[in-house]
Structures are given as C-alpha cells and as structure tokens.
Scaffold this active site. Structure first.
Site, PDB file in Angstrom:
ATOM      1  N   GLU A  56       0.826  -1.212   0.000  1.00  0.00           N
ATOM      2  CA  GLU A  56       0.000   0.000   0.000  1.00  0.00           C
ATOM      3  C   GLU A  56       0.859   1.260   0.000  1.00  0.00           C
ATOM      4  O   GLU A  56       0.561   2.231  -0.712  1.00  0.00           O
ATOM      5  CB  GLU A  56      -0.928   0.001   1.227  1.00  0.00           C
ATOM      6  CG  GLU A  56      -1.887  -1.169   1.277  1.00  0.00           C
ATOM      7  CD  GLU A  56      -1.325  -2.366   2.041  1.00  0.00           C
ATOM      8  OE1 GLU A  56      -2.122  -3.110   2.629  1.00  0.00           O
ATOM      9  OE2 GLU A  56      -0.079  -2.558   2.037  1.00  0.00           O
ATOM     10  N   CYS A  91      -0.470   0.334   7.576  1.00  0.00           N
ATOM     11  CA  CYS A  91      -0.883   0.701   6.224  1.00  0.00           C
ATOM     12  C   CYS A  91      -2.308   1.233   6.201  1.00  0.00           C
ATOM     13  O   CYS A  91      -2.645   2.082   5.370  1.00  0.00           O
ATOM     14  CB  CYS A  91      -0.762  -0.504   5.297  1.00  0.00           C
ATOM     15  SG  CYS A  91       0.947  -0.997   4.965  1.00  0.00           S
ATOM     16  N   LEU A 211      22.915 -26.097  -3.433  1.00  0.00           N
ATOM     17  CA  LEU A 211      21.531 -25.845  -3.021  1.00  0.00           C
ATOM     18  C   LEU A 211      21.224 -24.357  -2.893  1.00  0.00           C
ATOM     19  O   LEU A 211      20.551 -23.918  -1.971  1.00  0.00           O
ATOM     20  CB  LEU A 211      21.218 -26.578  -1.706  1.00  0.00           C
ATOM     21  CG  LEU A 211      21.077 -28.101  -1.831  1.00  0.00           C
ATOM     22  CD1 LEU A 211      20.907 -28.734  -0.463  1.00  0.00           C
ATOM     23  CD2 LEU A 211      19.911 -28.472  -2.736  1.00  0.00           C
ATOM     24  N   LEU A 307      15.816 -39.422   4.453  1.00  0.00           N
ATOM     25  CA  LEU A 307      15.205 -38.281   5.146  1.00  0.00           C
ATOM     26  C   LEU A 307      13.812 -38.012   4.592  1.00  0.00           C
ATOM     27  O   LEU A 307      12.882 -37.704   5.350  1.00  0.00           O
ATOM     28  CB  LEU A 307      16.089 -37.043   5.010  1.00  0.00           C
ATOM     29  CG  LEU A 307      15.598 -35.779   5.711  1.00  0.00           C
ATOM     30  CD1 LEU A 307      15.287 -36.023   7.176  1.00  0.00           C
ATOM     31  CD2 LEU A 307      16.622 -34.649   5.562  1.00  0.00           C
TER      32      LEU A 307
END
Length: 374
Positions: A56, A91, A211, A307
């Site tokens: 905004e 805002c 990664l 995992l």
C-alpha cells in the site's frame, strides 16, 4: 465501476504480489493498485524487502511520484492492510490519510497482530471495505505465511526429480542429471520462493551440493538447513561457499566439531528426539517449530530417500513437487524410503494440485490429503 473493471484491477494487484516472491520474505506477498473514481490506475506497488515499504505504501508513493491525487480513490490490495506498528507503520492509517474512499481486499490477514483490525479501522474512518476478490490466488501465493501464522510451522514442500518409474538415483548414488535443464531451472524458481532450503547430511556428504538459487534471478539466497545428527558436515562443503546462513540441527553434542563448524559460519542447534530410543536423532517436528520461530514461511526440501521417508512417515510434508523424466532407469533409489507396508490403506494419500510440462519433463504438484487451505 463495473464488475469487469474490478476484476481487472484485482488481477493486476495479484500480478504485482507475485513480483514480491523471493523479495519480501518473511512478510506476505502483497500487491496493491490504486484506482481513481474514473477507473484510471493512479498508483501501484508490491511489498518490498523486510523493513521496506508494504504494498500500500509503495502504491501511494507511486501515485505521488506520478503527481496523482489519491483522494476518493479505490485501493485493490491482495491482503488486509496491516494495523500494527512493526518495522513500518500501519498501512490502514496511511490509506485513511491519503483520502482513499474504498478498499477491496482479497483476504483477511492471519497475523494475530492484524486479524481484522485493519478492516475495522478502515471502516471506522468511513472507508467502504469489500473482502473476497482474488482470495484463492492470494492464499496460494501466501500459503507459507498462513501456515506459520495459524499452525506455527512452515508450509513444507518436498521436491523430487525422478525417472518415470520413480528412481531418483542409481544404487551408487549418482543422480546428475535425471531431469532436464529446464526442469532444474524451474526447481530453482521454487527454491527462490522458499524461506529456507532443507537437506540431510547424507546428501551433503554424497553430492556436496550448493543448493542455492542461481538459474533464475533472486535478490537473496535462502538460508540452508542441514539435518546432521552427529555434526558430520564437512568443513569444505560447498554450502559454505557464498557466506549465506547455514543452520545445522544436531542431536549428539561434539564440542570440537561444533566449534569448527561455527568457525565456518554455521549456526548449530541441538534438538534430540524426545522419545526413548530416538535421542541420537534430530526431532524433525521440533525443527519445523524452530524454523517457524526463525520466520520461515515455506520450507523447500531437497534431500535423499531416507530423510524424505522420515519426513513423510512422521506426517510433516504438506506438498510434493515432483519432476518426472521420460526415461526408465529400473533398480535404484526410490523417492522415499517408505514401508514395506502391510496394506494399501497405510499409503500416504495425495491429491494432485497441478500438472504441466517443463521442457521434456512432467511437473506434478501433489498435496497430502488434509493439507488444504487453512
């Protein structure tokens, strides 16, 4: 203003919100379009980096830069204007001060510090408020923010690249590359939207991955999370190359190894299992709770089958992002070490969310049943 015009303005606000992906974390991705009484756009903006202007404020500043008056205008915003003093001011107060006459918002803010207060203050100031247009898309853009606010855990997305018969690596661990360059670039775009990227010590030791986000533009590198029960992460791992945050979760204390890893820049936390017999393994549920405390909205996982299997068995995965290559490999490592099951009723039930071609590969997004919008 006609309904078609309203739909078009909200569409533009949603497009702006998408531009905040990878920019504004951990804040929600929000877009705002200011429209004058005659239907002409007078300002636009999206949430900037944490501590920077919200959507905004960015739109109000854009209108001012263009020399446009905001008095009597309508604000199309994809999330409830905030009503609290954080890194920036409320805002909703800025919209009131700017003379905005009407606010059309997609969703209420799930943050308990806002929770309808923004709408209440706007209405108290005589501003007309409408809620609902664009709700589904705004929620999808902010699914991690909603998860962290309402469940106190990130939205967990497990990424897998496999052959059509579900093999993710050969028996010797080699997996580069099963899928295409286009699929890898698309995967980096999903990394870019994450609050953190998680892997396991097995992947670190076998693949020595970076990664990071390098195949698509991204203004910041998400922190890397490593599940490393015994602090076996090599000191020369690529994950330490670019100086980004590396968070290691361990279960067994090793002061010497810990000191060496901290010297490389790692942040170590011990979260051993709480159930008798699991003390030498990391409590994965506790990791998710801790990551939420670190303001992680979306957790992107790229790990090995062991995992992956642990996370799925413990019911910690919300969504799977799967790339299937048009090839058959046969024997090798599966997507996840599950089972063996004694009945089909024990299978993890999924619901397909989307499917699309990425280069020669098929991308599937599947959600664990019951993990629907909050």
């Amino acid at each position: 203003m006609t309904r078609i015009d309203q739909s078009a303005h909200m569409r533009q606000a949603l497009d702006l919100a998408a531009l905040a992906v990878g920019v504004c974390e951990p804040n929600p991705r929000v877009g705002c379009v200011l429209v004058a009484a005659d239907g002409q756009e007078i300002g636009r903006g999206h949430t900037q980096e944490a501590g920077g202007p919200h959507a905004e404020i960015a739109a109000l500043r854009d209108a001012q830069t263009r020399g446009n008056s905001t008095s009597g205008s309508t604000a199309y915003v994809t999330l409830e204007p905030c009503a609290h003093q954080g890194r920036t001011g409320p805002c909703c107060d800025a919209l009131v001060a700017a003379g905005v006459r009407r606010v059309v918002a997609s969703l209420a803010d799930p943050n308990p510090l806002v929770g309808g207060q923004g709408f209440a203050r706007l209405r108290a100031a005589g501003i007309e408020v409408e809620v609902g247009p664009g709700a589904a898309e705004s929620h999808a853009l902010n699914i991690g923010f909603f998860s962290r606010m309402l469940r106190q855990t990130p939205w967990v997305r497990l990424k897998v690249a496999a052959s059509l018969d579900g093999t993710t690596a050969l028996d010797n661990g080699k997996s580069q590359w099963i899928t295409s360059g286009e699929a890898r670039a698309d995967g980096h775009a999903w990394r870019a939207r994450a609050g953190a990227i998680l892997t396991g010590i097995g992947t670190v030791r076998e693949d020595n991955p970076r990664l990071d986000v390098r195949l698509v533009p991204c203004p910041r590198q998400p922190p890397l999370v490593v599940i490393d029960s015994r602090l076996e992460t090599p000191l020369d791992s690529h994950l330490f190359m670019d100086g980004r945050q590396v968070w290691i979760y361990a279960a067994v204390a090793d002061p010497t190894r810990a000191a060496a890893l901290e010297q490389r820049g790692a942040n170590i936390r011990y979260l051993p299992g709480r159930v008798p017999g699991t003390e030498s393994k990391v409590d994965l549920q506790a990791v998710l709770l801790d990551l939420a405390q670190r303001d992680v909205n979306e957790l992107h996982i790229e790990a090995g089958h062991k995992l992956n299997g642990s996370l799925l068995r413990e019911g910690l995965v919300d969504e799977l992002l799967v790339y299937l290559a048009p090839k058959l490999i046969g024997a090798g490592r599966a997507m996840a070490a599950l089972g063996p099951l004694s009945s089909l009723e024990q299978a993890t039930p999924l619901q397909f969310v989307s499917s699309s071609m990425v280069g020669p590969d098929l991308r599937l997004v599947a959600r664990v049943q019951g993990r629907d919008p909050f």
